[in-house]
Enzyme design. Structure first.
Site, short mmCIF file in Angstrom:
data_model
loop_
_atom_site.label_atom_id
_atom_site.label_comp_id
_atom_site.label_asym_id
_atom_site.label_seq_id
_atom_site.Cartn_x
_atom_site.Cartn_y
_atom_site.Cartn_z
N ALA A 183 4.67 -40.91 12.78
CA ALA A 183 4.22 -40.15 13.94
C ALA A 183 3.42 -38.93 13.50
O ALA A 183 2.38 -38.60 14.08
CB ALA A 183 5.42 -39.73 14.79
N ASP A 219 22.13 -41.16 8.67
CA ASP A 219 22.40 -40.63 7.33
C ASP A 219 23.28 -39.39 7.31
O ASP A 219 23.85 -39.05 6.27
CB ASP A 219 21.08 -40.31 6.62
N GLU A 245 0.82 -1.20 0.00
CA GLU A 245 0.00 0.00 0.00
C GLU A 245 0.86 1.26 0.00
O GLU A 245 0.58 2.23 -0.71
CB GLU A 245 -0.94 0.02 1.21
N TRP A 300 21.08 -44.19 -4.39
CA TRP A 300 19.97 -43.23 -4.35
C TRP A 300 18.72 -43.94 -4.85
O TRP A 300 18.76 -44.57 -5.91
CB TRP A 300 20.26 -42.01 -5.21
#
Length: 341
Positions: free
Chosen positions: A270, A194, A47, A164
């Site tokens: 979860a 990891d 504005e 992968w």
């Protein structure tokens, strides 16, 4: 209003922490006398930018704005007062502000005798700030769960190898999606096994100015030397196993609006059991393993009638030839009252 929405969604404007907003000022004959958009935290609001362009022509004009003008003083002053001071006659608003800290501009404008209309193209305006809007309405960040899987639902082989499952093209695509969020999340187990760095990399714009917050969920300590403890990005350790508590902490204490959940099958399960996954992005690789870790852990579902159902929002082939994966974007179908409420 469509022009204002387009301005709000201007390329390069950060998705967080502030909402993206566009504003167009119209003279009585429909002529555009000013327009602007918010460029990010600490910069003039849409504005104010439009009023600066319009100058004296703002007096008696109609302001068309995608979000209710703010009513508080932060890094900048309240836009509602700026519109009043400029002599604007009418304000058309798409989306009411869900942030209690900044809302109230509509009432301030009405009290000053300005005509106000709201709700025009509200859905389109909300989509520009999807995660920001969701977070302020629900008191927790929007959660996107991303994972990669083989055709038979495996995230890793029987020997534990997982690099992968997804292709190079899919991994690059993931980094683009990471850059749209303000928080990366995994569990302490994923960190221990990891050792991910949880940063945005391998995008066309390799100089990433702002990295998402790295949120690690779980009570066990993070071992020294893990990459999430480096200085590539900020890291917060949420010592809880409760997904709802973790999300509310991120919202209330860290001003976070969009979580990119990349944890393992236990953490994903979860969050699904707590009904706090709002979007699922899965990369399906044309591979078969026949054994190995499942993409998601036990959901407590024992019969097909209780299956968690997802609506397909988008299907895209990422990459080409042997490097191709299918990316699915899905939305959980919520037919019952959310557990978080």
């Amino acid at each position: 209003m469509r022009r204002a929405v387009t301005l709000a969604a201007s390329p390069g404007v950060p998705l967080h922490p502030n909402p993206r907003v566009g504003c167009v000022l119209l003279a009585d004959d429909g002529t555009v006398v000013g327009e602007g958009f918010h460029h990010g935290a600490g910069t003039p609001h849409a504005e104010v930018e439009a009023l600066r362009v319009a100058g004296d022509r703002a007096r008696g004009a109609t302001a068309v704005v995608t979000l209710e003008p703010c009513n508080h003083t932060g890094r900048t002053g309240p836009c509602a007062q700026a519109l009043i001071a400029a002599g604007v006659r009418r304000v058309v608003i798409a989306q009411r502000d869900p942030n209690p800290l900044a809302s109230g501009g509509r009432d301030t404008l009405l009290a000053a005798g300005i005509e106000v209309e709201d709700g025009l193209l509200a859905a389109e305006a909300e989509e520009v700030n999807r995660a920001w809007t969701f977070a302020h309405r629900h008191g927790r960040p929007f959660v996107t769960w991303k994972f990669a899987t083989t055709l038979d639902g495996r995230s890793a082989a029987a020997d534990g190898t997982s690099r992968w499952v997804s292709s190079l093209a899919a991994r690059r695509d993931t980094h683009v999606l990471r850059g749209l969020c303000d928080t990366m999340m995994v569990g302490t187990g994923t960190v221990a096994i990891d050792d991910p760095q949880l940063t945005v990399r391998d995008t066309d714009d390799r100089d990433v100015a702002h990295q998402p917050l790295r949120a690690i969920v779980g009570e066990r300590d993070i071992p020294a030397g893990k990459r999430v403890l480096d200085d590539a990005a900020e890291t917060v350790h949420l010592r809880t196993h409760d997904p709802v508590e973790a999300l509310r902490t991120l919202y209330a204490e860290h001003d976070r609006h969009h979580v990119f959940l990349e944890g393992g099958p236990t953490l994903a399960a979860a969050f699904l059991r707590a009904d706090v996954v709002d979007e699922v992005i899965v990369y399906v690789a044309p591979l078969l393993l026949g054994a190995g870790a499942c993409a998601v852990g036990d959901l407590g579902i024992t019969t097909i009638g209780d299956a968690l159902r997802l609506e397909i929002v988008d299907t895209t082939v990422v990459g080409a030839g042997p490097d191709a994966n299918v990316r699915l974007v899905l939305r959980p179908v919520r037919t019952a009252v959310s557990k978080e409420s």
